[in-house]
Design a protein around this motif. Structure first.
Motif, short mmCIF file in Angstrom:
data_model
loop_
_atom_site.label_atom_id
_atom_site.label_comp_id
_atom_site.label_asym_id
_atom_site.label_seq_id
_atom_site.Cartn_x
_atom_site.Cartn_y
_atom_site.Cartn_z
N PHE A 33 -7.54 -0.41 0.59
CA PHE A 33 -6.32 -0.91 -0.02
C PHE A 33 -5.87 -0.03 -1.19
O PHE A 33 -4.67 0.17 -1.40
CB PHE A 33 -6.51 -2.36 -0.49
N GLU A 35 -6.41 3.19 -1.33
CA GLU A 35 -5.84 4.37 -0.68
C GLU A 35 -4.43 4.08 -0.19
O GLU A 35 -3.52 4.91 -0.31
CB GLU A 35 -6.73 4.76 0.50
N ARG A 36 -4.22 2.89 0.36
CA ARG A 36 -2.89 2.51 0.84
C ARG A 36 -1.90 2.46 -0.31
O ARG A 36 -0.75 2.93 -0.18
CB ARG A 36 -2.98 1.16 1.54
N ARG A 39 -0.89 5.96 -1.41
CA ARG A 39 0.02 6.59 -0.44
C ARG A 39 1.43 6.01 -0.56
O ARG A 39 2.43 6.73 -0.50
CB ARG A 39 -0.52 6.39 0.98
N ALA A 60 -0.89 -4.02 -2.34
CA ALA A 60 -2.13 -3.38 -1.90
C ALA A 60 -3.12 -3.26 -3.05
O ALA A 60 -4.34 -3.40 -2.86
CB ALA A 60 -1.83 -2.00 -1.31
N ALA A 225 -7.90 -3.24 9.75
CA ALA A 225 -7.97 -1.82 9.40
C ALA A 225 -9.06 -1.06 10.15
O ALA A 225 -9.37 0.09 9.80
CB ALA A 225 -8.14 -1.63 7.89
N GLU A 287 -1.66 7.36 5.72
CA GLU A 287 -2.33 6.06 5.84
C GLU A 287 -1.50 5.24 6.81
O GLU A 287 -0.28 5.11 6.64
CB GLU A 287 -2.41 5.38 4.47
N VAL A 289 -0.67 2.08 7.80
CA VAL A 289 0.27 1.02 7.43
C VAL A 289 1.36 1.56 6.52
O VAL A 289 2.56 1.28 6.70
CB VAL A 289 -0.47 -0.15 6.76
N ALA A 290 0.98 2.35 5.52
CA ALA A 290 1.95 2.89 4.58
C ALA A 290 2.94 3.82 5.26
O ALA A 290 4.16 3.70 5.07
CB ALA A 290 1.22 3.63 3.45
N ASN A 313 3.22 -4.18 12.53
CA ASN A 313 2.95 -4.08 11.09
C ASN A 313 3.22 -5.44 10.48
O ASN A 313 4.36 -5.87 10.38
CB ASN A 313 3.84 -3.01 10.45
#
Length: 331
Positions: A33, A35-36, A39, A60, A225, A287, A289-290, A313
């Motif tokens: 999260f 990392e997301r 991004r 996130a 994930a 990433e 999702v992002a 998504n």
């Protein structure tokens, strides 16, 4: 802006490049999260959807803080693991796995924390409203999200409830894997449907050519994930090996994985659907999702050609809110 087409590798070329030793599963990492969020903040700079991407980044970061708290969740028993393995089904199916009350408590804590980091406005008001919502309306909204029923969704609250469900399923996967490591039956492995997440049965949000493994393609779950291996030549929806092509916003003349668009649409003329394919070798910060949220222009252009989106998504959904009242409000 126009779409560019790109030829994909043949099955033989895929086999040569992929090699024999590939990890089938990559379970969610503790810092996913965070990392997301990083991004999303990077993608927001100069983006037409800047405010929304920054809001999801805050969300996130709240998920990361909640995950770091290491809250325990009820886990499946060894008998459940054996039964799922024998049936070729995911152990933690999103639509039917019992949701323990802890997910609602965690959601409310997540929303209260998020509200502290948001300025006054509609987003903060929605977070505070949902934090005060009763169990029944929260469960009703969660059930719609996880079963793919868009009718009656609280559109403003859906991304927030989805964030709580993501947090819960990531905990389920991580804690189940740790608790049953070395057991007689691995909790997570291949299931009968190769297009669905082996852990929770959800459809992928996108596919990713992971760095290493000669660019092997993995599908990425938008709920828990998890990433699982899936050969590149097959459609991720109908599994056809015919009529699969890549389209992007940047036209390229070859298949060099170090050039061209970092996010493409893998299109199938057999079933009329597409799923985004992401190339970290072209942008190491990707990433799933992002980057899916930030590449909606690609969705719009591909859909103009008559193709339907396959990726799901949970942070960007559409529904029919007039059919049901939002959580915390009366009909």
């Amino acid at each position: 802006m126009s779409l560019g087409s790109q030829k994909i590798l043949s099955p033989e070329e895929i086999a040569v490049r992929a090699g024999e030793q590939l990890s089938f599963l990559h379970l969610p990492e503790p810092g996913l999260f965070a990392e997301r969020a990083r991004r999303l903040r990077a993608l927001a700079e100069g983006h037409a959807m800047r405010d929304f991407l920054l809001f999801v980044a805050e969300l996130a970061e709240a998920q990361h803080r909640a995950l770091s708290a290491r809250v325990a969740v009820p886990l499946p028993a060894p008998a459940d693991i054996a039964a799922a393995a024998d049936a070729g089904e995911p152990l933690l199916p999103a639509a039917t796995f019992p949701r323990a009350a802890v997910w609602r408590a965690s959601l409310r804590g997540l929303l209260a924390d998020l509200a502290c980091h948001l300025a006054d406005g509609p987003a903060r008001a929605t977070a505070l409203r949902l934090a005060q919502a009763g169990d029944e309306p929260l469960e009703a909204q969660a059930g719609r999200l996880l079963s793919g029923v868009m009718l009656g969704l609280d559109l403003a609250g859906a991304p927030l409830i989805a964030a709580g469900l993501q947090l819960h399923w990531v905990r389920l996967v991580q804690q189940t894997a740790a608790a049953h490591a070395g057991g007689p039956v691995a909790p997570f492995g291949r299931i009968d449907d190769p297009t669905a997440c082996p852990c929770c049965g959800s459809p992928p949000v996108a596919s990713v050519e992971r760095l290493g493994g000669e660019g092997a393609r993995y599908l990425a779950c938008g709920l828990c994930a998890t990433q699982w291996h899936y050969v590149r030549i097959k459609c991720t929806r109908c599994q056809s090996t015919k009529g699969v092509s890549l389209q992007s916003l940047v036209a390229t003349d070859d298949c060099d994985t170090t050039t061209g668009a970092a996010v493409q649409a893998e299109c199938c003329s057999e079933c009329g659907h597409y799923l985004k394919l992401m190339h970290p070798a072209r942008d190491n910060g990707l990433e799933p999702v992002a980057d899916d949220l930030a590449s909606l222009t690609l969705d719009l252009l591909v859909s103009e050609g008559g193709l339907q989106r396959h990726g799901l998504n949970l942070l960007l959904l559409f529904g029919a809110p007039d059919e049901a009242a939002p959580p915390g409000r009366e009909h």
